[in-house]
Write an enzyme that holds these catalytic residues in place. Structure first.
Site, PDB file in Angstrom:
ATOM      1  N   SER A  77      47.432 -41.101 -15.143  1.00 30.39           N
ATOM      2  CA  SER A  77      47.929 -40.619 -16.429  1.00 30.39           C
ATOM      3  C   SER A  77      49.446 -40.772 -16.527  1.00 30.39           C
ATOM      4  O   SER A  77      49.971 -41.867 -16.360  1.00 30.39           O
ATOM      5  CB  SER A  77      47.486 -39.161 -16.631  1.00 30.39           C
ATOM      6  N   LYS A 133      48.943 -22.210 -38.009  1.00 32.93           N
ATOM      7  CA  LYS A 133      49.919 -21.698 -37.051  1.00 32.93           C
ATOM      8  C   LYS A 133      49.276 -21.337 -35.716  1.00 32.93           C
ATOM      9  O   LYS A 133      49.868 -21.501 -34.656  1.00 32.93           O
ATOM     10  CB  LYS A 133      50.623 -20.472 -37.639  1.00 32.93           C
TER      11      LYS A 133
END
Length: 261
Positions: A132, A184
């Site tokens: 990764s 949010k």
């Protein structure tokens, strides 16, 4: 008396000239000895420390941390730039043993690797794992060394979100959230994602992954189809498909620096 004074002055001047010659001669010898000592010391230091080994071990994160399972981008970047600017350093070996980490932190390290590459060779030595984000930084090196069973690749982005809402419901626990915008608390573990939120987060992951894949393709010249499924890849197969250059350990990478400088 005038004659005597002149004779005394002549003798004193002669003595002074001899003194200056003696001091100049002794000073020259001392300077030569000091120069020889300094040159010998520099040669010794140069031979002993001609390769700078910088370790990237643990999860890659932003910040000035090193150790306890984390490799900080600021710390790694500072080490890279210091080695790049050190006239006694012939080349740099990045010893990478990491499962990856933050894409943003990897991007910061990449900039510092590119800075170092403009000044001297940068070679990566992969340990047991360089996947990764750890592969992302490795792909910017001049040469990549790995072991046959090094686990590498996994070229992509992942975002794991936990949902404890069912467990909380079973326990009779409710959570009230006051928020200024609809999304949010989009990654809150206290509720499930809505379909629109899942679609939005997937878009973010895809955008990040696209930057990663495109960069690896540019650095390594590999075909997209080989890496876009983000699977982990063994070191020997990674060499076959162009993600790795050479098989070898840390010391092989160190010994190879002189060949690329």
């Amino acid at each position: 008396m005038g004659w005597l004074t002149e004779e005394v002055d002549r003798i004193n001047r002669k003595r002074m000239r001899r003194g200056w010659i003696k001091y100049f001669f002794l000073g020259g010898i001392t300077a030569l000895i000091l120069a020889a000592i300094i040159i010998a010391a520099l040669l010794t230091v140069s031979e002993e420390f001609s390769v700078s080994v910088i370790r990237v071990e643990g999860t890659i994160v932003s910040g000035n941390v090193n150790g306890n399972g984390y490799a900080g981008s600021e710390y790694i970047g500072r080490e890279l730039r210091a080695a790049a600017d050190d006239p006694l350093v012939e080349g740099i070996v990045l010893r990478v043993n990491s499962p990856g980490g933050s894409p943003a932190a990897a991007q910061e390290i990449v900039r510092d690797i590119d800075y170092a590459k403009e000044r001297k060779p940068v070679i990566v030595s992969m340990g047991e794992m360089a996947t990764s984000a750890a592969y992302h930084i490795s792909s910017h090196a001049d040469v990549i060394y790995a072991n046959p069973d090094t686990m590498t690749g996994s070229i992509g982005t992942i975002w794991t979100i936990f949902d404890y809402s069912k467990s909380l419901e079973d326990e009779g626990v409710s959570v009230d959230v006051l928020k200024s915008g609809e999304k949010k608390d989009i990654t809150s573990p206290y509720r499930s994602l809505t379909d629109s939120e899942r679609e939005y987060l997937q878009e973010l992951v895809n955008q990040s992954s696209e930057i990663f894949i495109t960069d690896v393709m540019e650095q390594r010249g590999v075909n997209r189809s080989i890496i876009e499924d983000a699977r982990p890849i063994r070191g020997d197969y990674a060499k076959n498909i162009g993600l790795v250059d050479e098989m070898g350990n840390l010391f092989d990478a160190i010994n190879a620096v002189s060949g690329y400088s």
